[in-house]
Write a protein that holds these residues in place. Structure first.
Motif, PDB file in Angstrom:
ATOM      1  N   THR A   1       0.817  -1.219   0.000  1.00 16.79           N
ATOM      2  CA  THR A   1       0.000   0.000   0.000  1.00 16.79           C
ATOM      3  C   THR A   1       0.848   1.265   0.000  1.00 16.79           C
ATOM      4  O   THR A   1       0.333   2.338  -0.300  1.00 16.79           O
ATOM      5  CB  THR A   1      -0.964   0.034   1.202  1.00 16.79           C
ATOM      6  OG1 THR A   1      -0.199   0.014   2.406  1.00 16.79           O
ATOM      7  CG2 THR A   1      -1.915  -1.159   1.161  1.00 16.79           C
TER       8      THR A   1
ATOM      9  N   THR B   1       4.310  -0.959   3.970  1.00 20.20           N
ATOM     10  CA  THR B   1       3.116  -1.631   4.488  1.00 20.20           C
ATOM     11  C   THR B   1       2.594  -2.594   3.432  1.00 20.20           C
ATOM     12  O   THR B   1       2.358  -2.196   2.290  1.00 20.20           O
ATOM     13  CB  THR B   1       2.023  -0.607   4.843  1.00 20.20           C
ATOM     14  OG1 THR B   1       2.552   0.307   5.812  1.00 20.20           O
ATOM     15  CG2 THR B   1       0.801  -1.296   5.414  1.00 20.20           C
TER      16      THR B   1
ATOM     17  N   ARG C   1      -0.503  -5.163   2.642  1.00 20.97           N
ATOM     18  CA  ARG C   1      -1.868  -5.554   3.030  1.00 20.97           C
ATOM     19  C   ARG C   1      -2.144  -6.930   2.445  1.00 20.97           C
ATOM     20  O   ARG C   1      -2.131  -7.114   1.234  1.00 20.97           O
ATOM     21  CB  ARG C   1      -2.877  -4.552   2.524  1.00 20.97           C
ATOM     22  CG  ARG C   1      -4.306  -4.867   2.950  1.00 20.97           C
ATOM     23  CD  ARG C   1      -5.243  -3.734   2.540  1.00 20.97           C
ATOM     24  NE  ARG C   1      -6.609  -4.035   2.845  1.00 20.97           N
ATOM     25  CZ  ARG C   1      -7.180  -3.893   4.029  1.00 20.97           C
ATOM     26  NH1 ARG C   1      -6.481  -3.458   5.047  1.00 20.97           N
ATOM     27  NH2 ARG C   1      -8.446  -4.192   4.213  1.00 20.97           N
TER      28      ARG C   1
ATOM     29  N   ALA D   1      -8.333  -9.519   6.683  1.00 26.84           N
ATOM     30  CA  ALA D   1      -7.359  -8.573   6.127  1.00 26.84           C
ATOM     31  C   ALA D   1      -6.390  -8.180   7.222  1.00 26.84           C
ATOM     32  O   ALA D   1      -6.796  -7.913   8.356  1.00 26.84           O
ATOM     33  CB  ALA D   1      -8.066  -7.352   5.563  1.00 26.84           C
TER      34      ALA D   1
ATOM     35  N   GLU E   1      -2.674  -5.842   7.813  1.00 27.85           N
ATOM     36  CA  GLU E   1      -1.550  -5.044   7.342  1.00 27.85           C
ATOM     37  C   GLU E   1      -0.325  -5.399   8.169  1.00 27.85           C
ATOM     38  O   GLU E   1      -0.415  -5.543   9.390  1.00 27.85           O
ATOM     39  CB  GLU E   1      -1.858  -3.555   7.445  1.00 27.85           C
ATOM     40  CG  GLU E   1      -2.852  -3.121   6.404  1.00 27.85           C
ATOM     41  CD  GLU E   1      -2.983  -1.614   6.269  1.00 27.85           C
ATOM     42  OE1 GLU E   1      -2.552  -0.891   7.197  1.00 27.85           O
ATOM     43  OE2 GLU E   1      -3.504  -1.184   5.242  1.00 27.85           O
TER      44      GLU E   1
END
Length: 175
Positions: free
Chosen positions: A74, A109, A111, A123, A125
């Motif tokens: 991300t 980051t 995800r 989900a 991160e």
């Protein structure tokens, strides 16, 4: 759908597996802020490494298992040395992401979105630091199908060397 079978071909590195824990107390969830930051062990830009999430605790006693994994960086900026997802796979019940490159001295980051056979979507991160031990490099190439689809190491290879794919052109894997 058939439950995953252990992969005899390839094993994720145990040092780069993060277990995802179930919430401690569902009754107080939301009343107390949960600040959980997960991070994988740092890598250099020159490394291509597998990083995995272990969701066995969350899926314990559900008869459920991982059916799909997607991942994206991300924090990618579009530069040639961005951290990139080279392939994703399910290996021995782990959500496995193979990452390469990355701008030295940054924290990226990733995800990861996991879908289960029973329809759960999880989900997560995860942070990944790119150390300064090497200069910024382009990711090392991984095997791909003619259309550019990456081939994970646990893809099913036919006797003629070709990769077995589904109707959407995605490789079948030994999960």
């Amino acid at each position: 759908m058939i439950a995953p079978i252990p992969s005899p071909i390839w094993q994720p590195a145990a040092a780069r597996v993060i277990p995802i824990s179930a919430p401690a107390n569902l009754r107080t969830r939301g009343l107390v802020p949960e600040i959980v930051t997960l991070s994988w062990a740092p890598k250099s830009s020159a490394d291509n490494f597998d990083f995995s999430l272990d969701l066995s605790e969350i899926l314990s006693c559900t008869a459920d298992y991982i059916a799909s994994v997607t991942a994206r960086v991300t924090t990618a900026t579009g530069s040639g040395s961005d951290l990139v997802v080279l392939w994703v796979s399910i290996v021995n019940g782990l959500a496995c992401v193979f990452l390469g490159s990355g701008l030295p001295g940054t924290t990226q980051t990733v995800r990861v979105v996991v879908g289960t056979q029973q329809g759960r979507v999880i989900a997560q991160e995860v942070l990944l630091s790119i150390n300064s031990y090497s200069q910024a490099t382009s990711p090392q190439p991984v095997p791909t199908l003619p259309d550019g689809t990456p081939v994970p190491p646990n893809a099913i290879r036919l006797p003629d060397g070709s990769i077995l794919t589904d109707d959407n052109g995605q490789p079948y894997i030994i999960a």
